[in-house]
Write a protein that holds these residues in place. Sequence first.
Motif, PDB file in Angstrom:
ATOM      1  N   PRO A 282       8.662 -63.851   3.138  1.00 59.60           N
ATOM      2  CA  PRO A 282       7.555 -63.153   2.467  1.00 59.60           C
ATOM      3  C   PRO A 282       6.212 -63.733   2.895  1.00 59.60           C
ATOM      4  N   THR A 283       5.138 -63.011   2.643  1.00 63.97           N
ATOM      5  CA  THR A 283       3.818 -63.503   3.050  1.00 63.97           C
ATOM      6  C   THR A 283       3.432 -64.783   2.313  1.00 63.97           C
ATOM      7  N   ARG A 284       4.073 -65.079   1.203  1.00 67.91           N
ATOM      8  CA  ARG A 284       3.739 -66.322   0.515  1.00 67.91           C
ATOM      9  C   ARG A 284       4.630 -67.488   0.955  1.00 67.91           C
ATOM     10  N   LEU A 285       4.957 -67.494   2.227  1.00 67.03           N
ATOM     11  CA  LEU A 285       5.624 -68.655   2.813  1.00 67.03           C
ATOM     12  C   LEU A 285       4.769 -69.900   2.635  1.00 67.03           C
ATOM     13  N   ASN A 286       5.417 -71.038   2.583  1.00 62.42           N
ATOM     14  CA  ASN A 286       4.692 -72.313   2.531  1.00 62.42           C
ATOM     15  C   ASN A 286       4.266 -72.680   3.960  1.00 62.42           C
TER      16      ASN A 286
ATOM     17  N   TYR B 108      -1.046 -69.053  -5.428  1.00 59.12           N
ATOM     18  CA  TYR B 108      -0.194 -67.905  -5.098  1.00 59.12           C
ATOM     19  C   TYR B 108       0.967 -68.316  -4.206  1.00 59.12           C
ATOM     20  N   LEU B 109       0.714 -69.142  -3.182  1.00 58.63           N
ATOM     21  CA  LEU B 109       1.786 -69.578  -2.297  1.00 58.63           C
ATOM     22  C   LEU B 109       2.826 -70.402  -3.041  1.00 58.63           C
ATOM     23  N   SER B 110       2.393 -71.088  -4.077  1.00 61.04           N
ATOM     24  CA  SER B 110       3.310 -71.926  -4.849  1.00 61.04           C
ATOM     25  C   SER B 110       4.124 -71.120  -5.850  1.00 61.04           C
ATOM     26  N   SER B 111       3.467 -70.186  -6.544  1.00 64.32           N
ATOM     27  CA  SER B 111       4.141 -69.498  -7.653  1.00 64.32           C
ATOM     28  C   SER B 111       4.401 -68.023  -7.400  1.00 64.32           C
ATOM     29  N   GLY B 112       3.607 -67.397  -6.553  1.00 64.34           N
ATOM     30  CA  GLY B 112       3.717 -65.961  -6.344  1.00 64.34           C
ATOM     31  C   GLY B 112       2.998 -65.142  -7.394  1.00 64.34           C
ATOM     32  N   ASP B 113       2.334 -65.807  -8.333  1.00 66.89           N
ATOM     33  CA  ASP B 113       1.673 -65.113  -9.436  1.00 66.89           C
ATOM     34  C   ASP B 113       0.167 -65.008  -9.199  1.00 66.89           C
TER      35      ASP B 113
ATOM     36  N   ASN C 124      18.901 -66.029   2.139  1.00 66.07           N
ATOM     37  CA  ASN C 124      17.900 -66.875   1.493  1.00 66.07           C
ATOM     38  C   ASN C 124      16.756 -66.056   0.910  1.00 66.07           C
ATOM     39  N   LEU C 125      16.473 -64.926   1.524  1.00 65.77           N
ATOM     40  CA  LEU C 125      15.346 -64.105   1.095  1.00 65.77           C
ATOM     41  C   LEU C 125      15.598 -63.447  -0.253  1.00 65.77           C
ATOM     42  N   LEU C 126      16.854 -63.461  -0.709  1.00 67.66           N
ATOM     43  CA  LEU C 126      17.191 -62.865  -2.007  1.00 67.66           C
ATOM     44  C   LEU C 126      17.102 -63.873  -3.144  1.00 67.66           C
ATOM     45  N   ASP C 127      16.865 -65.151  -2.810  1.00 68.73           N
ATOM     46  CA  ASP C 127      16.938 -66.198  -3.824  1.00 68.73           C
ATOM     47  C   ASP C 127      15.720 -66.262  -4.743  1.00 68.73           C
ATOM     48  N   ASP C 128      14.588 -65.689  -4.307  1.00 65.58           N
ATOM     49  CA  ASP C 128      13.353 -65.865  -5.066  1.00 65.58           C
ATOM     50  C   ASP C 128      12.727 -64.527  -5.432  1.00 65.58           C
ATOM     51  N   LEU C 129      13.586 -63.567  -5.790  1.00 65.70           N
ATOM     52  CA  LEU C 129      13.074 -62.257  -6.176  1.00 65.70           C
ATOM     53  C   LEU C 129      12.421 -62.349  -7.552  1.00 65.70           C
TER      54      LEU C 129
ATOM     55  N   ARG D 268      -6.214 -62.716  -9.827  1.00 66.43           N
ATOM     56  CA  ARG D 268      -6.353 -62.296  -8.431  1.00 66.43           C
ATOM     57  C   ARG D 268      -5.280 -62.935  -7.553  1.00 66.43           C
ATOM     58  N   MET D 269      -4.965 -62.221  -6.464  1.00 61.24           N
ATOM     59  CA  MET D 269      -4.055 -62.702  -5.436  1.00 61.24           C
ATOM     60  C   MET D 269      -4.718 -62.479  -4.081  1.00 61.24           C
ATOM     61  N   PRO D 270      -4.323 -63.233  -3.052  1.00 60.16           N
ATOM     62  CA  PRO D 270      -4.915 -63.010  -1.736  1.00 60.16           C
ATOM     63  C   PRO D 270      -4.386 -61.740  -1.082  1.00 60.16           C
ATOM     64  N   THR D 271      -5.265 -61.023  -0.405  1.00 62.95           N
ATOM     65  CA  THR D 271      -4.848 -59.907   0.437  1.00 62.95           C
ATOM     66  C   THR D 271      -4.275 -60.470   1.734  1.00 62.95           C
ATOM     67  N   GLU D 272      -3.726 -59.592   2.574  1.00 62.06           N
ATOM     68  CA  GLU D 272      -3.249 -60.057   3.881  1.00 62.06           C
ATOM     69  C   GLU D 272      -4.413 -60.608   4.713  1.00 62.06           C
TER      70      GLU D 272
END
Length: 365
Positions: free
Chosen positions: A338-342, A36-41, A259-264, A83-87
């Motif tokens: 985003p929460t999926r920061l590296n 998830y952190l790598s792809s967001g999927d 920068n936050l708009l680059d990976d929408l 599945r994805m991780p919750t907070e």
Amino acid sequence: MMSRSFHTIHNSDSARLLTELDERSREIFRYVVESYLSSGDPVGSRNLARILPMQLSPASVRNVMSDLELAGLLYAPHTSAGRMPTERGLRFFVDAMLEIGDLDSEETTRIEAQVAAAATGTSLDSLLAEATVMLSGLTRGAGVVVTGKQNPQLKHIEFVRLDPARALVVLVGEDGHVENRLLDLPPGLPSSALIEAGNFLNARIRGLTLAELRAEVEERRASMESELDSLVSGLIDAGLAVSVGASEGRQLIVRGQANLLDDLRAAEDLDRIRLLFADLETQKDVIDLLSRAENGEGVRIFIGSENKLFSLSGSSMIAAPFHDSNQAILGVVGVIGPTRLNYARIVPMVDYTARVVSRMLERGR
């Protein structure tokens, strides 16, 4: 590994979860989070079964993922999805499973070079602004810094009347920085009292900070009251009070929001970023959150709704304090995204940047 620690927020919850999960559950959870952190999927059980180092059928993986979902660590964003991780799951991963290594030589050289180049100037603000620009560029997040606790040594104080009821307290630092603070005057105060108050304080500055000067005046209060009349003594107290209080204000610097708009990835991502931009406009809440990272050495990680600032945008912040030559904390530098920061990559970057800034301040830039 890093030479400095990073501090977590919910240690007790994470420690309990770590003991409750068996090795297979922890391994599957790790792969879901890292993917998830790598792809967001979201990650499906069939794909996960193919990449796991252990031999498990998709059905077995699916059962474990269901258990992790019941534990509040994973969720399915929609029907038939993976599945994805919750907070809560991200917090557990950061607290108990995140492996953080050293930066490579190219990254450390870049951080040191950019901060050092900014340090050649006379402005602390320019140094910190460059540090946030550099961090945002390296991490593709928004670089942030909050400062304002620095206490410059004073060179001169002057009281300048504006009108019968108001005056300016002019504060000149040894570094040339000038601050003006508005002061209300009692009715009928003569101009000679302003001159006398300034002379009294300037005779005692000797490179003291405002807080130190205030403490010295308090310590010598008896002699001051015998030497000066009550109007001048009251003016000195009022001038120092408004000056010290103002100097404790906090300044926020934010760079790299674009920068936050680059990976929408979807329309909901754009909505989340809009909410985050609105959060960043609310400077007081950002400053309050960053200030929490000043408590103790090391990096702090804040995830999503753990704090009210990011409760709607679902964002995270990684931050670390920096200090002066007396080890007094002057502020905090960090990254918001985003929460999926590296996390494994950004934590050491923030940590190293804070240490480089501290080193520059210790050397007097």
